[in-house]
Design a protein around this motif. Structure first.
Motif, PDB file in Angstrom:
ATOM      1  N   GLU A 221       0.832  -1.191   0.000  1.00 61.55           N
ATOM      2  CA  GLU A 221       0.000   0.000   0.000  1.00 61.55           C
ATOM      3  C   GLU A 221       0.872   1.249   0.000  1.00 61.55           C
ATOM      4  OE1 GLU A 221      -2.333  -0.151   3.525  1.00 61.55           O
ATOM      5  OE2 GLU A 221      -0.623  -0.049   4.894  1.00 61.55           O
ATOM      6  N   ILE A 222       0.367   2.317  -0.586  1.00 64.14           N
ATOM      7  CA  ILE A 222       1.086   3.581  -0.586  1.00 64.14           C
ATOM      8  C   ILE A 222       1.291   4.035   0.856  1.00 64.14           C
ATOM      9  CG2 ILE A 222       1.067   5.977  -1.344  1.00 64.14           C
ATOM     10  CD1 ILE A 222       1.286   3.973  -3.595  1.00 64.14           C
ATOM     11  N   GLY A 223       2.518   4.384   1.178  1.00 68.07           N
ATOM     12  CA  GLY A 223       2.832   4.816   2.528  1.00 68.07           C
ATOM     13  C   GLY A 223       3.181   3.685   3.465  1.00 68.07           C
ATOM     14  N   GLY A 224       3.122   2.445   2.968  1.00 69.40           N
ATOM     15  CA  GLY A 224       3.445   1.296   3.795  1.00 69.40           C
ATOM     16  C   GLY A 224       4.943   0.997   3.821  1.00 69.40           C
ATOM     17  N   ILE A 225       5.300  -0.028   4.576  1.00 66.78           N
ATOM     18  CA  ILE A 225       6.687  -0.490   4.682  1.00 66.78           C
ATOM     19  C   ILE A 225       6.827  -1.760   3.857  1.00 66.78           C
ATOM     20  CG2 ILE A 225       8.529  -1.208   6.241  1.00 66.78           C
ATOM     21  CD1 ILE A 225       7.605   1.677   6.617  1.00 66.78           C
ATOM     22  N   PRO A 226       7.808  -1.854   2.973  1.00 63.08           N
ATOM     23  CA  PRO A 226       7.997  -3.091   2.208  1.00 63.08           C
ATOM     24  C   PRO A 226       8.241  -4.281   3.130  1.00 63.08           C
ATOM     25  CG  PRO A 226       9.319  -1.309   1.291  1.00 63.08           C
ATOM     26  CD  PRO A 226       8.796  -0.822   2.608  1.00 63.08           C
TER      27      PRO A 226
ATOM     28  N   LYS B  98      12.035   5.966  -1.041  1.00 64.59           N
ATOM     29  CA  LYS B  98      11.081   6.070   0.058  1.00 64.59           C
ATOM     30  C   LYS B  98       9.960   7.054  -0.265  1.00 64.59           C
ATOM     31  CE  LYS B  98      14.468   4.819   3.607  1.00 64.59           C
ATOM     32  NZ  LYS B  98      15.135   5.216   4.866  1.00 64.59           N
ATOM     33  N   ARG B  99      10.301   8.125  -0.959  1.00 62.12           N
ATOM     34  CA  ARG B  99       9.276   9.103  -1.322  1.00 62.12           C
ATOM     35  C   ARG B  99       8.295   8.527  -2.339  1.00 62.12           C
ATOM     36  NH1 ARG B  99      11.998  14.309  -3.352  1.00 62.12           N
ATOM     37  NH2 ARG B  99       9.808  14.948  -3.527  1.00 62.12           N
ATOM     38  N   ILE B 100       8.810   7.737  -3.270  1.00 59.67           N
ATOM     39  CA  ILE B 100       7.919   7.093  -4.243  1.00 59.67           C
ATOM     40  C   ILE B 100       6.972   6.144  -3.521  1.00 59.67           C
ATOM     41  CG2 ILE B 100       7.864   5.375  -6.096  1.00 59.67           C
ATOM     42  CD1 ILE B 100      10.334   6.747  -7.266  1.00 59.67           C
ATOM     43  N   ALA B 101       7.506   5.342  -2.599  1.00 56.64           N
ATOM     44  CA  ALA B 101       6.673   4.392  -1.859  1.00 56.64           C
ATOM     45  C   ALA B 101       5.662   5.110  -0.974  1.00 56.64           C
ATOM     46  CB  ALA B 101       7.549   3.473  -1.010  1.00 56.64           C
ATOM     47  N   ALA B 102       6.038   6.300  -0.491  1.00 56.11           N
ATOM     48  CA  ALA B 102       5.143   7.069   0.376  1.00 56.11           C
ATOM     49  C   ALA B 102       4.096   7.846  -0.412  1.00 56.11           C
ATOM     50  CB  ALA B 102       5.956   8.029   1.237  1.00 56.11           C
TER      51      ALA B 102
ATOM     52  N   THR C 179       4.758  10.608  -2.165  1.00 53.45           N
ATOM     53  CA  THR C 179       5.046  12.044  -2.102  1.00 53.45           C
ATOM     54  C   THR C 179       5.970  12.515  -3.215  1.00 53.45           C
ATOM     55  OG1 THR C 179       6.903  11.652  -0.580  1.00 53.45           O
ATOM     56  CG2 THR C 179       4.739  12.059   0.395  1.00 53.45           C
ATOM     57  N   HIS C 180       6.412  11.634  -4.089  1.00 53.88           N
ATOM     58  CA  HIS C 180       7.283  11.989  -5.205  1.00 53.88           C
ATOM     59  C   HIS C 180       6.446  12.124  -6.473  1.00 53.88           C
ATOM     60  CE1 HIS C 180      10.488  11.549  -8.254  1.00 53.88           C
ATOM     61  NE2 HIS C 180      11.299  11.991  -7.306  1.00 53.88           N
ATOM     62  N   TYR C 181       6.875  13.018  -7.373  1.00 55.80           N
ATOM     63  CA  TYR C 181       6.084  13.225  -8.596  1.00 55.80           C
ATOM     64  C   TYR C 181       5.974  11.972  -9.452  1.00 55.80           C
ATOM     65  CZ  TYR C 181      10.638  13.761 -10.953  1.00 55.80           C
ATOM     66  OH  TYR C 181      11.908  13.560 -11.435  1.00 55.80           O
ATOM     67  N   ALA C 182       6.915  11.020  -9.282  1.00 54.26           N
ATOM     68  CA  ALA C 182       6.876   9.781 -10.061  1.00 54.26           C
ATOM     69  C   ALA C 182       6.172   8.644  -9.331  1.00 54.26           C
ATOM     70  CB  ALA C 182       8.298   9.346 -10.427  1.00 54.26           C
ATOM     71  N   SER C 183       5.571   8.930  -8.174  1.00 60.99           N
ATOM     72  CA  SER C 183       4.956   7.862  -7.384  1.00 60.99           C
ATOM     73  C   SER C 183       3.890   7.110  -8.163  1.00 60.99           C
ATOM     74  CB  SER C 183       4.336   8.444  -6.108  1.00 60.99           C
ATOM     75  OG  SER C 183       5.316   8.959  -5.247  1.00 60.99           O
ATOM     76  N   ARG C 184       3.033   7.832  -8.854  1.00 67.36           N
ATOM     77  CA  ARG C 184       1.942   7.174  -9.582  1.00 67.36           C
ATOM     78  C   ARG C 184       2.481   6.228 -10.646  1.00 67.36           C
ATOM     79  NH1 ARG C 184      -2.776  11.065 -11.422  1.00 67.36           N
ATOM     80  NH2 ARG C 184      -2.666  11.349  -9.150  1.00 67.36           N
ATOM     81  N   GLN C 185       3.577   6.610 -11.268  1.00 62.54           N
ATOM     82  CA  GLN C 185       4.173   5.766 -12.305  1.00 62.54           C
ATOM     83  C   GLN C 185       4.648   4.430 -11.741  1.00 62.54           C
ATOM     84  OE1 GLN C 185       7.644   7.549 -14.071  1.00 62.54           O
ATOM     85  NE2 GLN C 185       8.202   5.710 -15.211  1.00 62.54           N
ATOM     86  N   TYR C 186       5.251   4.454 -10.555  1.00 56.26           N
ATOM     87  CA  TYR C 186       5.867   3.243 -10.013  1.00 56.26           C
ATOM     88  C   TYR C 186       4.954   2.453  -9.082  1.00 56.26           C
ATOM     89  CZ  TYR C 186      10.312   4.704 -11.986  1.00 56.26           C
ATOM     90  OH  TYR C 186      11.308   5.054 -12.866  1.00 56.26           O
TER      91      TYR C 186
END
Length: 345
Positions: A8-13, A42-46, A48-55
């Motif tokens: 989940e977005i914002g979760g811990i792997p 970490k920002r992508i997983a959280a 909060t990064h502009y590329a989060s939706r892509q990954y």
């Protein structure tokens, strides 16, 4: 295979089983050897990064988009652009053919993950046209990239190096790496402005900026001259935004200060990237440039992901190796160079 899996977005792997990747047409399966976990991951997983939706469009997914691994024939390569939901934090991943480059012989895979970070320090030359003897200010010098930038500036022949950070103990460590003077940014605005003025001597020729935000806003104000004398040019290279993504830029900070602001990508093309990478590799092979890494096994990803005690060392996940403590690793001389660059942008 085993992998670090984000549910989940914002979760811990979490360390768990994940289906083995199968190569499709024009793809290749990579046996992962080492992966640097960086703030961008970490920002992508959280989210909060502009590329989060892509990954993270497809979950569950494996974080991190580049690393060091082996091709089926055993060739050690730096790879990127894994096919989602496969990322780098796994025993195996799958990438398009050609989305990898051989790495230099004689360099530990864990160290190879950090070579790209050192290239940001080379932007004083590629973006700002640095010449030996000039004064360099490194804004945000206590992080991994900032510490490497201090070392790179010294190797390139900087006349003076001034480093900034928020922790006095870490700033003292940076001085042992080659900084001539340090500035603690965790002070009042007035005190920080005065510190910039006191440390600049004849002026800052090049500023490597990993901070932006408040410290850089105060720096730019401090560079505004108090007379009509012709200012000495200051070339500021914008690299990161650890302090903030924005600042207030007064017109006079550009009109009368002689400040020129560039992005870190200025001056880069495939040929230039190859040249600066080869220089970093050469320094690593000779032992002139060393890297602090903390090796952690993939099985400890949940704890490692949340660590805040690295103090300028890079966290490197090694799927099939034992963990190690943070120490400078000196690479032995090798006979061949390569052209792999992994960006942390």
């Amino acid at each position: 295979m085993k992998a670090a899996v984000l549910h989940e977005i914002g979760g811990i792997p979490r360390y768990e089983d994940f289906p083995d990747p199968v190569a499709g047409d024009d793809e290749v399966v990579i046996d992962v050897k080492a992966v640097a976990v960086e703030n961008v991951d970490k920002r992508i997983a959280a989210g909060t990064h502009y590329a989060s939706r892509q990954y993270t469009a497809q979950l569950p997914a494996i974080p991190a988009f580049d690393g060091i691994g082996a091709l089926p024939d055993g060739t050690l390569v730096g790879f990127g652009n894994a096919r989602r939901p496969y990322g780098a934090l796994a025993e195996k991943t799958v990438v398009p053919k050609g989305a990898y480059m051989p790495i230099a012989e004689g360099i530990d895979p864990a160290i190879a993950t950090v070579l790209g970070t050192a290239i940001t320090g080379m932007s004083i030359k590629t973006a700002a046209g640095f010449v030996p003897g000039e004064t360099v200010l490194v804004q945000g010098a206590t992080g991994v990239a900032g510490r490497l930038a201090v070392k790179v500036a010294r190797l390139l022949g900087a006349g003076r190096i001034i480093a900034t950070g928020r922790d006095n103990d870490q700033l003292r460590e940076v001085q042992t790496l080659g900084a001539d003077a340090v500035i603690n940014t965790a002070v009042s605005d007035e005190a920080l402005a005065q510190a910039y003025i006191d440390a600049k001597g004849d002026g800052y020729d090049v500023v490597l900026d990993y901070l932006w935000g408040r410290p850089t806003e105060i720096l730019l104000r401090s560079l505004v001259p108090q007379t009509f004398a012709f200012p000495k040019p200051t070339r500021l290279i914008q690299i990161g935004e650890s302090a903030d993504a924005g600042l207030v830029l007064a017109a006079e900070s550009l009109r009368t200060s002689g400040v020129e602001i560039y992005g870190a990508a200025k001056g880069l093309d495939p040929q230039t990237m190859h040249e600066v990478y080869r220089q970093v590799v050469t320094w690593a092979q000779s032992g002139e440039l060393t890297f602090d890494v903390v090796k952690v096994p993939l099985s400890d990803i949940e704890t490692a992901w949340q660590r805040t005690d690295l103090r300028g060392s890079r966290l490197v996940i090694v799927p099939r190796q034992a963990a190690g403590r943070p120490v400078p690793i000196r690479c032995e001389p090798a006979t061949r160079s390569a052209a792999f660059f992994s960006a942390d942008q």
